[in-house]
Scaffold this active site. Structure first.
Site, PDB file in Angstrom:
ATOM      1  N   ARG A  56       0.940  -1.490   0.263  1.00 43.63           N
ATOM      2  CA  ARG A  56       0.196   0.309   0.580  1.00 43.63           C
ATOM      3  C   ARG A  56       1.169   1.373   0.074  1.00 43.63           C
ATOM      4  O   ARG A  56       0.485   2.601  -0.247  1.00 43.63           O
ATOM      5  CB  ARG A  56      -0.874  -0.326   0.950  1.00 43.63           C
ATOM      6  N   VAL A  90      -5.277   7.085   4.050  1.00 44.78           N
ATOM      7  CA  VAL A  90      -4.042   7.230   4.279  1.00 44.78           C
ATOM      8  C   VAL A  90      -2.885   7.300   3.571  1.00 44.78           C
ATOM      9  O   VAL A  90      -1.539   6.956   3.893  1.00 44.78           O
ATOM     10  CB  VAL A  90      -3.584   5.544   5.646  1.00 44.78           C
ATOM     11  N   HIS A 106      -7.100   8.001  10.785  1.00 42.01           N
ATOM     12  CA  HIS A 106      -6.883   6.746  10.585  1.00 42.01           C
ATOM     13  C   HIS A 106      -5.544   6.973  10.534  1.00 42.01           C
ATOM     14  O   HIS A 106      -4.996   6.024   9.536  1.00 42.01           O
ATOM     15  CB  HIS A 106      -8.552   5.691   9.186  1.00 42.01           C
ATOM     16  N   CYS A 133      12.466   0.263  17.190  1.00 38.21           N
ATOM     17  CA  CYS A 133      11.866   2.019  17.745  1.00 38.21           C
ATOM     18  C   CYS A 133      13.593   2.717  17.986  1.00 38.21           C
ATOM     19  O   CYS A 133      14.036   2.687  18.754  1.00 38.21           O
ATOM     20  CB  CYS A 133      11.110   1.703  19.103  1.00 38.21           C
ATOM     21  N   THR A 173     -16.810   9.133   0.995  1.00 39.97           N
ATOM     22  CA  THR A 173     -17.245   8.404   1.541  1.00 39.97           C
ATOM     23  C   THR A 173     -18.815   7.859   2.101  1.00 39.97           C
ATOM     24  O   THR A 173     -19.593   8.102   1.153  1.00 39.97           O
ATOM     25  CB  THR A 173     -17.355   8.848   3.288  1.00 39.97           C
ATOM     26  N   SER A 174     -17.995   6.410   2.695  1.00 43.83           N
ATOM     27  CA  SER A 174     -19.039   5.452   2.276  1.00 43.83           C
ATOM     28  C   SER A 174     -20.350   5.912   3.702  1.00 43.83           C
ATOM     29  O   SER A 174     -21.418   5.209   3.196  1.00 43.83           O
ATOM     30  CB  SER A 174     -18.728   3.969   2.666  1.00 43.83           C
ATOM     31  N   ASN A 198     -20.402  12.147  -3.293  1.00 42.20           N
ATOM     32  CA  ASN A 198     -20.015  10.728  -3.875  1.00 42.20           C
ATOM     33  C   ASN A 198     -20.634  10.355  -4.968  1.00 42.20           C
ATOM     34  O   ASN A 198     -20.854  10.970  -5.739  1.00 42.20           O
ATOM     35  CB  ASN A 198     -20.831  10.700  -3.098  1.00 42.20           C
ATOM     36  N   ALA A 216     -15.469  12.448  -8.055  1.00 44.84           N
ATOM     37  CA  ALA A 216     -15.025  13.398  -8.052  1.00 44.84           C
ATOM     38  C   ALA A 216     -14.221  14.130  -8.090  1.00 44.84           C
ATOM     39  O   ALA A 216     -13.974  15.470  -8.372  1.00 44.84           O
ATOM     40  CB  ALA A 216     -14.214  12.851  -6.427  1.00 44.84           C
TER      41      ALA A 216
END
Length: 230
Positions: A56, A90, A106, A133, A173-174, A198, A216
């Site tokens: 992704r 994201v 998110h 980290c 958006t859904s 939408n 869109a």
């Protein structure tokens, strides 16, 4: 001074080539959500989850903002009032288009998170299991993504913006994922004019004052032009 609060979802990035949960044949279709988008899935098979988000991340890095992203960045720049962009996405395409101060509820693909101490740092293009980290040195690095069952980021800020909005818009958006699906109610209760842009009607379409349907890349630039011409 007028204030516009905009919520964007996967639909605004679909025309940039980034698939949604519901796209057949896309990255999400190859995996169960429980396996790649939950804390339990990460605990069960961290290698699978890291590889999923590596793919992704690569897709997002290669994607370019479309005219809808560019129009919102222009609105933010040229509107005489305040324009707040809240996104469920994201992918970072709003920032690539020039938007600033975007609230990523998110998380972000280009960020890594330490499960132990909460430290964040820029994610490498390819994250691996056991990555340490940089702050506490614990090997608990994970994608800085809000998974199902986790609390979205910036909720206090978002609700403060919603109750002070003059216009609330939901784009791509859904209307099926809460708390974002409830934002229109919050804004409307505070007196905002609400609009949904939408491809198809969302699950909460009846709660909006105004609706515009279509890609869109077509509806958003037209709406932005109307706002800037007032």
């Amino acid at each position: 001074m007028e204030k516009i609060v905009i919520l964007t979802g996967a639909g605004i990035s679909a025309e940039s080539g980034l698939g949604t949960f519901r796209d057949e044949g896309g990255l999400w279709a190859q995996h169960r959500i429980e396996d790649v988008a939950t804390p339990e899935g990460f605990a069960r098979d961290p290698a699978l989850v890291q590889e999923f988000y590596n793919m992704r991340r690569l897709q997002a890095a290669q994607a370019q903002p479309n005219t809808a992203h560019v129009a919102l960045a222009r609105l933010q720049r040229d509107f005489p009032g305040e324009v707040v962009i809240v996104t469920q996405n994201v992918d970072g395409l709003h920032e690539k288009a020039g938007a600033t101060g975007v609230l990523h509820m998110h998380g972000q693909l280009d960020s890594a998170l330490c499960s132990a101490c909460g430290q964040r740092w820029p994610a490498p293009m390819r994250m691996t299991v056991g990555e340490p980290c940089p702050s506490c040195k614990t090997s608990t690095a994970r994608p800085d993504i809000v998974w199902f069952g986790e609390m979205p980021y910036f909720m206090d800020q978002i609700f403060d913006h919603l109750v002070s909005a003059d216009i609330f818009a939901a784009i791509g958006t859904s209307g099926q994922v809460y708390p974002a699906a409830g934002f229109v109610q919050e804004a409307a209760a505070a007196g905002a004019h609400t609009i949904e842009l939408n491809l198809d009607p969302s699950a909460v379409v009846s709660q909006f004052d105004d609706t515009r349907f279509g890609p869109a890349t077509r509806t958003v630039p037209v709406w932005v032009e109307e706002l800037l011409a007032r």
